[in-house]
Write an enzyme that holds these catalytic residues in place. Structure first.
Site, PDB file in Angstrom:
ATOM      1  CG  ASP A 171      -2.085   1.265   0.897  1.00  0.00           C
ATOM      2  OD1 ASP A 171      -2.025   1.911   0.127  1.00  0.00           O
ATOM      3  OD2 ASP A 171      -2.586   1.352   2.221  1.00  0.00           O
ATOM      4  CG  ASP A 231      -9.272   3.232   1.658  1.00  0.00           C
ATOM      5  OD1 ASP A 231      -8.408   3.617   0.986  1.00  0.00           O
ATOM      6  OD2 ASP A 231      -8.940   3.637   3.285  1.00  0.00           O
TER       7      ASP A 231
HETATM    8  C1  GLA Z   1      -4.974   2.275   3.175  1.00  0.00           C
HETATM    9  C2  GLA Z   1      -5.572   1.146   2.612  1.00  0.00           C
HETATM   10  C3  GLA Z   1      -6.968   0.927   3.374  1.00  0.00           C
HETATM   11  C4  GLA Z   1      -5.849   0.050   4.781  1.00  0.00           C
HETATM   12  C5  GLA Z   1      -5.044   1.098   5.553  1.00  0.00           C
HETATM   13  C6  GLA Z   1      -4.667   0.616   6.220  1.00  0.00           C
HETATM   14  O1  GLA Z   1      -6.031   3.155   3.369  1.00  0.00           O
HETATM   15  O2  GLA Z   1      -6.232   1.893   1.032  1.00  0.00           O
HETATM   16  O3  GLA Z   1      -7.029  -0.603   2.483  1.00  0.00           O
HETATM   17  O4  GLA Z   1      -5.092  -0.701   3.975  1.00  0.00           O
HETATM   18  O5  GLA Z   1      -4.225   1.943   4.484  1.00  0.00           O
HETATM   19  O6  GLA Z   1      -3.515   1.095   7.254  1.00  0.00           O
END
Ligand code: GLA
Length: 549
Positions: A171, A231
């Site tokens: 990520d 998200d």
């Molecule tokens: C990002 C990702 C989420 C999650 C968070 C964890 O926002 O997009 O899916 O993994 O980080 O901190």
């Protein structure tokens, strides 16, 4: 312990402002496009991830309970495999040799023991990491440390392999870096995992704390699945185009145009699911799941599996929809029609069936209509199986349903098996004794369009259309051509292929064998190339030469 929302909003506003200045965010380039040849994710991965429900509040007891619940709830039997531990599992300090380690309070038995526990129950182990210095929770100061993989990709990949990891969520979590910097960083982990020697699904997110690069290129060269959006949250429509947070409708809007990128080993990831987490009606939850399946998104549940009600289980374990999701062709549905409210999406399936979603984006019930021929099907009658009710009906071509607001009706349309092809039994001409020298093929009633839709350093994808320029239907076909530069086909859809030396023959699929006069049939394929990729200029259909458009 979610990330600080105000700060997030500020970043989102900044990013949105930049996008407005910079113009449209979605740049639909078609190359380079390829799928990792790492043997995993041949169909969209299915599993569960800790983030949507638990955020940073995770520990080994919780993950073990969820593993057990995956089995006892029947989710494992339905096809769910990966148990993914998201952010906040790590010790904020690496060990003296620079190795990652699990947080000693949260995961006192260690990550290898957790992997063993998951494997012992016939499931697979997923874990979270970031390519730069910090994970997202670390970036937002909601978790200590700076344990990202930057500069340690190979070492961390070896550590993951040693723990028995089967799936890595990787990520971005930084506002810095161009899209090319992102590609280079993700590629380092791709190569690290390959060198570590364990087949591990690489799941990336380029959008976190960054401008939304997910839709801007085909990430199949550096990952098995890539997030298309910011998200997700448990709401139908957040009003965002691609900003925090995204509702179901908003994610669908971004992902529908990216259909050509999905293939075995490479999928548009619409994010972990919100099914079973409240915030939406049952109709909306069903639509959410149906759309994730037909759009070939990974199916990663995000709810608490220990306490699922019947409605949630009915959705997540729907065998008809899971079969559509896990179809071996691994195609993403393409848009057949859309009038701003009524959206029709169709996904070709390996046995010649087509799955069609009639999706009502409005709030009032409406009738949505399409036809078998709009889905590329000819012949008939066709059987429609409703994925939710399992009821079947028969049609000669019209496909329609009354769909509630925000609802999605899905039919599996089959015609091939139930179609007693009402083709006139033209007596097969008695084969004549082959002439000693093959005469040039006679001109046939066909025109071929051959288009390379994307090309990358050692492969390409092509789409071929055969048009029947004659006055009678073509019943069953094979199209033949020769490559000039040693190209080798290794996958086809809409037809089956054989290749002998330079010569390729594609034979119709069960559902597109009849081409009506004036009609056409399509197929596509992926091939390797090197040195040159000259398009063929001569095609024969059933032994007769076609003109080339
Ligand atoms: C990002 C990702 C989420 C999650 C968070 C964890 O926002 O997009 O899916 O993994 O980080 O901190």
């Amino acid at each position: 312990m979610r990330r600080p929302t105000r700060r997030r909003r500020l970043l989102t506003a900044l990013a949105t402002g930049l996008l407005l200045v910079a113009g449209p965010a979605v740049v639909l380039r078609t190359s380079p496009a390829r799928a990792l040849n790492n043997g995993v994710a041949r169909t969209p991965p299915m599993g569960w991830n800790s983030w949507n429900t638990f955020g940073c509040n995770i520990n080994e007891t919780l993950i073990r309970q969820m593993t057990d619940a995956m089995v006892s709830s029947g989710m494992k039997d339905a096809g769910y495999q990966y148990v993914v531990v998201d952010d906040c599992w790590m010790n904020p300090n690496r060990d003296s040799a620079g190795n990652l380690q699990g947080d000693p309070t949260r995961f006192p038995s260690g990550m290898k023991a957790l992997g063993d526990y998951i494997h012992a129950r016939g499931l697979k182990f997923g874990i979270y990491q970031a390519p730069l210095d910090k994970t997202c929770a670390q970036y937002f100061n909601s978790y200590p440390g700076a344990t990202g993989s930057q500069g340690r990709e190979a070492q961390d990949a070896r550590q993951f392999a040693a723990w028995g990891v089967d799936y890595l969520k990787y990520d971005w979590c930084s506002p810095t870096g161009s899209i090319d910097d992102q590609v280079r960083a993700f590629a380092k982990m791709r190569d690290g995992l390959a060198a570590a020697g364990r087949p591990i699904v690489l799941s990336i997110n380029s959008n976190s704390i960054h401008s939304k690069t997910g839709p801007q290129r085909d990430w199949g060269d550096v990952s098995n699945m890539w997030r298309t959006t910011e998200d997700i949250t448990n709401t139908w429509n957040s009003g965002q185009t691609n900003g925090y947070p995204m509702g179901i409708q908003n994610i669908v809007d971004v992902t529908v145009p990216l259909a050509a990128r999905a293939k075995p080993g490479a999928f548009n990831d619409m994010d972990m699911m919100e099914v079973g987490r409240g915030g939406m009606t049952d109709t909306e939850m069903r639509s959410h799941f149906a759309l994730w399946t037909i759009l070939a998104s990974p199916l990663i549940a995000g709810n608490d599996l220990r306490s699922m009600n019947t409605a949630t289980q009915t959705i997540l374990k729907n065998a008809n929809l899971i079969a559509i999701s896990q179809d071996p062709l691994a195609l993403q549905a393409t848009q057949v029609s859309f009038d701003g409210t009524r959206r029709v999406l169709a996904k070709r399936l390996a046995n010649g069936d087509v799955a069609v979603a009639l999706f009502n984006q409005g709030t009032a019930a409406t009738t949505i209509t399409t036809t078998a021929s709009a889905l590329g099907l000819s012949g008939g009658p066709f059987t429609l199986r409703d994925a939710w009710t399992n009821a079947t009906s028969t049609t000669t071509g019209a496909i329609s349903a009354s769909v509630p607001g925000h609802g999605t009706v899905v039919y599996r349309v089959s015609g091939a098996t139930s179609t007693p092809t009402p083709t006139p039994t033209t007596p097969t001409p008695t084969p004549t004794t082959p002439a000693p020298t093959t005469p040039p093929p006679s001109a046939g009633p066909c025109q071929v369009t051959y288009a390379i839709s994307s090309q990358w350093p050692d492969g390409f994808q092509a789409e071929v259309t055969i048009r029947n320029t004659g006055t009678s239907a073509i019943s069953g076909w094979n199209l033949r051509w020769s490559f000039a530069n040693g190209q080798q086909v290794n996958q086809a859809w809409g037809g089956t292929y054989t290749q002998s030396g330079a010569q390729v023959t594609v034979t119709n699929a069960s559902w597109n064998g009849t081409i009506a006069a004036g009609g056409s049939a399509n197929f596509g394929f992926i091939s390797t190339w090197s040195g040159g990729n000259t398009a063929p200029t001569a095609f024969t259909l059933n032994g007769q030469e076609c003109s080339v458009a």
